[in-house]
Design a protein around this motif. Sequence first.
Motif, PDB file in Angstrom:
ATOM      1  N   ILE A   8      12.061   9.576  41.625  1.00 17.85           N
ATOM      2  CA  ILE A   8      12.783   9.645  40.355  1.00 17.85           C
ATOM      3  C   ILE A   8      13.999   8.733  40.441  1.00 17.85           C
ATOM      4  O   ILE A   8      14.731   8.750  41.430  1.00 17.85           O
ATOM      5  CB  ILE A   8      13.259  11.082  40.062  1.00 17.85           C
ATOM      6  CG1 ILE A   8      12.062  12.013  39.886  1.00 17.85           C
ATOM      7  CG2 ILE A   8      14.162  11.121  38.826  1.00 17.85           C
ATOM      8  CD1 ILE A   8      12.435  13.478  39.750  1.00 17.85           C
ATOM      9  N   ILE A   9      14.202   7.940  39.378  1.00 15.65           N
ATOM     10  CA  ILE A   9      15.410   7.132  39.225  1.00 15.65           C
ATOM     11  C   ILE A   9      16.160   7.699  38.026  1.00 15.65           C
ATOM     12  O   ILE A   9      15.622   7.741  36.921  1.00 15.65           O
ATOM     13  CB  ILE A   9      15.097   5.642  38.974  1.00 15.65           C
ATOM     14  CG1 ILE A   9      14.237   5.071  40.088  1.00 15.65           C
ATOM     15  CG2 ILE A   9      16.402   4.854  38.807  1.00 15.65           C
ATOM     16  CD1 ILE A   9      13.669   3.683  39.773  1.00 15.65           C
TER      17      ILE A   9
ATOM     18  N   GLY B 295      15.471   4.228  26.802  1.00 19.10           N
ATOM     19  CA  GLY B 295      15.719   2.813  26.537  1.00 19.10           C
ATOM     20  C   GLY B 295      16.308   2.050  27.712  1.00 19.10           C
ATOM     21  O   GLY B 295      15.838   0.970  28.058  1.00 19.10           O
ATOM     22  N   ARG B 296      17.335   2.602  28.336  1.00 18.02           N
ATOM     23  CA  ARG B 296      17.957   1.914  29.484  1.00 18.02           C
ATOM     24  C   ARG B 296      17.006   1.865  30.673  1.00 18.02           C
ATOM     25  O   ARG B 296      16.931   0.858  31.379  1.00 18.02           O
ATOM     26  CB  ARG B 296      19.271   2.597  29.878  1.00 18.02           C
ATOM     27  CG  ARG B 296      20.389   2.355  28.878  1.00 18.02           C
ATOM     28  CD  ARG B 296      21.579   3.239  29.167  1.00 18.02           C
ATOM     29  NE  ARG B 296      21.244   4.612  28.776  1.00 18.02           N
ATOM     30  CZ  ARG B 296      21.998   5.660  28.965  1.00 18.02           C
ATOM     31  NH1 ARG B 296      23.145   5.551  29.596  1.00 18.02           N
ATOM     32  NH2 ARG B 296      21.636   6.852  28.561  1.00 18.02           N
ATOM     33  N   ALA B 297      16.258   2.960  30.892  1.00 18.49           N
ATOM     34  CA  ALA B 297      15.293   2.985  31.991  1.00 18.49           C
ATOM     35  C   ALA B 297      14.234   1.908  31.798  1.00 18.49           C
ATOM     36  O   ALA B 297      13.877   1.186  32.727  1.00 18.49           O
ATOM     37  CB  ALA B 297      14.652   4.363  32.092  1.00 18.49           C
TER      38      ALA B 297
ATOM     39  N   THR C 128       2.027   2.751  37.966  1.00 17.33           N
ATOM     40  CA  THR C 128       3.080   2.881  38.971  1.00 17.33           C
ATOM     41  C   THR C 128       4.418   3.330  38.407  1.00 17.33           C
ATOM     42  O   THR C 128       5.295   3.716  39.172  1.00 17.33           O
ATOM     43  CB  THR C 128       3.315   1.552  39.715  1.00 17.33           C
ATOM     44  OG1 THR C 128       3.840   0.577  38.800  1.00 17.33           O
ATOM     45  CG2 THR C 128       2.039   1.036  40.346  1.00 17.33           C
ATOM     46  N   PHE C 129       4.586   3.279  37.088  1.00 19.42           N
ATOM     47  CA  PHE C 129       5.913   3.482  36.512  1.00 19.42           C
ATOM     48  C   PHE C 129       5.841   4.217  35.180  1.00 19.42           C
ATOM     49  O   PHE C 129       5.025   3.895  34.315  1.00 19.42           O
ATOM     50  CB  PHE C 129       6.589   2.118  36.294  1.00 19.42           C
ATOM     51  CG  PHE C 129       8.021   2.208  35.870  1.00 19.42           C
ATOM     52  CD1 PHE C 129       9.032   2.329  36.807  1.00 19.42           C
ATOM     53  CD2 PHE C 129       8.368   2.174  34.527  1.00 19.42           C
ATOM     54  CE1 PHE C 129      10.370   2.409  36.419  1.00 19.42           C
ATOM     55  CE2 PHE C 129       9.693   2.255  34.126  1.00 19.42           C
ATOM     56  CZ  PHE C 129      10.695   2.371  35.079  1.00 19.42           C
ATOM     57  N   ALA C 130       6.744   5.200  35.034  1.00 19.17           N
ATOM     58  CA  ALA C 130       6.920   5.885  33.752  1.00 19.17           C
ATOM     59  C   ALA C 130       8.413   5.908  33.453  1.00 19.17           C
ATOM     60  O   ALA C 130       9.246   5.924  34.363  1.00 19.17           O
ATOM     61  CB  ALA C 130       6.378   7.305  33.812  1.00 19.17           C
ATOM     62  N   CYS C 131       8.750   5.866  32.179  1.00 17.81           N
ATOM     63  CA  CYS C 131      10.154   6.014  31.798  1.00 17.81           C
ATOM     64  C   CYS C 131      10.258   7.181  30.831  1.00 17.81           C
ATOM     65  O   CYS C 131       9.281   7.563  30.193  1.00 17.81           O
ATOM     66  CB  CYS C 131      10.729   4.724  31.216  1.00 17.81           C
ATOM     67  SG  CYS C 131       9.960   4.172  29.708  1.00 17.81           S
ATOM     68  N   ALA C 132      11.454   7.737  30.783  1.00 23.07           N
ATOM     69  CA  ALA C 132      11.635   8.941  29.985  1.00 23.07           C
ATOM     70  C   ALA C 132      13.072   9.054  29.523  1.00 23.07           C
ATOM     71  O   ALA C 132      13.959   8.367  30.025  1.00 23.07           O
ATOM     72  CB  ALA C 132      11.265  10.167  30.821  1.00 23.07           C
TER      73      ALA C 132
END
Length: 146
Positions: free
Chosen positions: A60-61, A127-129, A37-41
């Motif tokens: 997108i966040i 990192g923050r995401a 459900t979630f990816a960070c980049a």
Amino acid sequence: MKAKAIIAALVLAFTTLLSAQKETIDGIRNFTKVDVTFACAGATDVAAIPELAKRGYKAIINNRPDGEGGPQQPTSAQIEAEAQAHGMAYVHFPVHSMMLSASQVQAYQEACAHLPHPLVAFCKSGGRASALFQACDGQVGTAKRR
């Protein structure tokens, strides 16, 4: 006590990143699929948005403040326009530091509560995401884990 909670969230964030699935997407730095459900980049170019949509991401966040990376960084408005052109939801929730307050975490959850999954959150390096995701115990968007 609050500092210990923040440190624990950061440790958990980096532990999750280490066990997550890294992928290569042109125009995206450090793309990591945390779960289904979630990816960070990290830094994300406007030109990479169509590929995210093609891979099935629905939202997108953006955790980068506008101008953080200098004039070459796309603005929030540019990323939002491209996301919307590909049928993706978008939230701009800029975060300046990984030192997150309880009020920031709550505001993040509220701002992102309507987002469909799967979704991608990004900042300069990821990192923050990831820290925000972990501070919310993975409760970001419409898919709840517990």
